[in-house]
Design a protein around this motif. Sequence first.
Motif, short mmCIF file in Angstrom:
data_model
loop_
_atom_site.label_atom_id
_atom_site.label_comp_id
_atom_site.label_asym_id
_atom_site.label_seq_id
_atom_site.Cartn_x
_atom_site.Cartn_y
_atom_site.Cartn_z
N ASP A 1 40.85 40.46 60.83
CA ASP A 1 41.91 40.89 59.93
C ASP A 1 42.13 42.41 60.02
O ASP A 1 41.18 43.18 59.88
N VAL A 2 43.36 42.78 60.25
CA VAL A 2 43.73 44.19 60.31
C VAL A 2 44.63 44.47 59.11
O VAL A 2 45.60 43.75 58.87
N ARG A 3 44.26 45.48 58.30
CA ARG A 3 45.03 45.78 57.07
C ARG A 3 45.52 47.21 57.07
O ARG A 3 44.72 48.15 57.13
N ASP B 1 41.08 60.39 72.28
CA ASP B 1 41.40 61.36 71.23
C ASP B 1 42.24 60.76 70.10
O ASP B 1 43.10 61.41 69.53
N GLY B 2 41.96 59.49 69.83
CA GLY B 2 42.64 58.84 68.72
C GLY B 2 41.66 58.56 67.59
O GLY B 2 40.45 58.51 67.81
N GLU B 3 42.19 58.39 66.37
CA GLU B 3 41.31 57.99 65.27
C GLU B 3 42.08 57.19 64.22
O GLU B 3 43.30 57.36 64.06
N ILE B 4 41.32 56.34 63.53
CA ILE B 4 41.90 55.57 62.44
C ILE B 4 41.92 56.48 61.22
O ILE B 4 40.88 57.03 60.83
N THR B 5 43.10 56.67 60.63
CA THR B 5 43.20 57.55 59.47
C THR B 5 43.38 56.77 58.16
O THR B 5 43.27 57.35 57.08
N LYS B 6 43.71 55.47 58.28
CA LYS B 6 43.89 54.66 57.08
C LYS B 6 43.70 53.20 57.45
O LYS B 6 43.92 52.82 58.59
N LEU C 1 35.93 41.57 60.54
CA LEU C 1 35.66 40.32 61.23
C LEU C 1 34.84 39.46 60.26
O LEU C 1 33.75 39.85 59.85
N ASN C 2 35.41 38.33 59.87
CA ASN C 2 34.80 37.45 58.87
C ASN C 2 34.38 38.23 57.63
O ASN C 2 33.28 38.05 57.10
N GLY C 3 35.25 39.13 57.21
CA GLY C 3 35.04 39.87 55.97
C GLY C 3 34.22 41.14 56.12
O GLY C 3 34.15 41.95 55.18
N GLU C 4 33.64 41.35 57.29
CA GLU C 4 32.77 42.52 57.47
C GLU C 4 33.54 43.63 58.20
O GLU C 4 34.11 43.38 59.27
N PRO C 5 33.57 44.83 57.64
CA PRO C 5 34.32 45.92 58.30
C PRO C 5 33.71 46.25 59.68
O PRO C 5 32.48 46.36 59.81
N ILE C 6 34.57 46.39 60.68
CA ILE C 6 34.07 46.75 62.02
C ILE C 6 34.77 48.00 62.57
O ILE C 6 34.52 48.41 63.69
N HIS C 7 35.65 48.62 61.78
CA HIS C 7 36.46 49.71 62.33
C HIS C 7 35.68 51.01 62.50
O HIS C 7 36.19 51.95 63.11
N HIS C 8 34.47 51.08 61.98
CA HIS C 8 33.69 52.31 62.14
C HIS C 8 32.65 52.16 63.25
O HIS C 8 31.85 53.06 63.48
N ALA D 1 30.07 49.21 71.91
CA ALA D 1 29.01 48.24 72.20
C ALA D 1 28.66 47.42 70.97
O ALA D 1 28.34 46.23 71.05
N GLN D 2 28.75 48.06 69.79
CA GLN D 2 28.46 47.34 68.53
C GLN D 2 29.55 46.33 68.22
O GLN D 2 29.28 45.26 67.69
N VAL D 3 30.80 46.68 68.55
CA VAL D 3 31.91 45.75 68.32
C VAL D 3 31.71 44.49 69.18
O VAL D 3 31.88 43.37 68.71
N VAL D 4 31.28 44.70 70.43
CA VAL D 4 31.02 43.57 71.32
C VAL D 4 29.89 42.72 70.73
O VAL D 4 29.97 41.49 70.70
N GLN D 5 28.87 43.38 70.23
CA GLN D 5 27.74 42.66 69.64
C GLN D 5 28.15 41.83 68.43
O GLN D 5 27.64 40.75 68.20
N LYS D 6 29.11 42.35 67.69
CA LYS D 6 29.60 41.61 66.51
C LYS D 6 30.43 40.40 66.92
O LYS D 6 30.66 39.50 66.12
N GLY D 7 30.94 40.40 68.17
CA GLY D 7 31.67 39.22 68.63
C GLY D 7 33.11 39.44 69.03
O GLY D 7 33.87 38.48 69.15
N VAL D 8 33.50 40.70 69.26
CA VAL D 8 34.88 40.98 69.70
C VAL D 8 34.82 41.65 71.08
O VAL D 8 34.25 42.72 71.23
N SER D 9 35.41 40.98 72.09
CA SER D 9 35.36 41.48 73.47
C SER D 9 36.75 41.66 74.02
O SER D 9 37.58 40.77 73.92
N GLN D 10 36.99 42.77 74.67
CA GLN D 10 38.32 43.03 75.23
C GLN D 10 38.33 42.90 76.75
O GLN D 10 37.43 43.38 77.43
#
Length: 239
Positions: free
Chosen positions: A3-5, A56-61, A66-73, A77-86
């Motif tokens: 979920d992206v908000r 040189d990009g950043e999330i400002t807001k 993923l399943n209710g757990e914030p992953i944007h920070h 490698a941690q994102v991949v570990q959580k289960g999201v692969s690009q």
Amino acid sequence: MLDVRNLEVVYDDVMLVLRGVSLTVPKGAIVALLGANGAGKSTLLRALSGLLDVHDGEITKGSITLNGEPIHHLRPAQVVQKGVSQVMEGRRILGELTVEENLRVGAHTRARQIDANLERVYGLFPVLKGRRRGVAGYLSGGEQQMLAVGRALMASPEVLLLDEPSLGLAPALVGQIRELIVEINKQGTTVLLVEQNATMALSIASHGYVMETGKIVMDKPAADLLSDEDIKEFYLGLG
Ligand code: ATP
């Protein structure tokens, strides 16, 4: 569920490129993200993968969960570990390594499952099995694309992010890639599919989002997007 908000992304501290994007990828679905060059699709994928830093990009807001757990920070490698692969656009494979070495590189975070994942990937792409000891740089464009997808699957992702998998491929190969995405999804992997090829993407997605200059301008069931003549003409270039 991914979920992206209300996501805002800025490049170089000043350039606002995502202007409050919200999008949901339900568990088990294929969701299509469409839009012209420069709309911000790749930026959204970078944000999802934790790869904004290197550009040189950043999330400002906003948030990504993923399943209710914030992953944007998290770091990539941690994102991949959580289960999201690009799967990277442009098939960034390691040309001097063999096909199998490339696949094993993709698996570094989940060592125990390597053999099972290799079997899954070789089952999906028999051509890669036949060439597993061959140098990846000698694969055709279509095969390199398959290897890029295979490498992402080696991390056992819950959600697979695909960036323009049909880009530059001959029509026959686009059909093959399409079938493979359907098969990967049937095996239980959720898919977010970024595509310029709107017809292909909407033909397999349940839901479609259309982006324009950093905003979602359409958010509808894929069948509705495909059957609406105005949308086809104005947003998808299919008129
Ligand atoms: P494409 O299909 O061409 O990749 P896109 O929809 O994925 O297009 P993005 O690549 O996300 O769009 O680009 C969105 C906007 O952000 C564009 O105006 C682009 O010029 C800008 N942009 C992309 N990367 C950077 C960066 N590293 N620094 C500054 N601006 C960038």
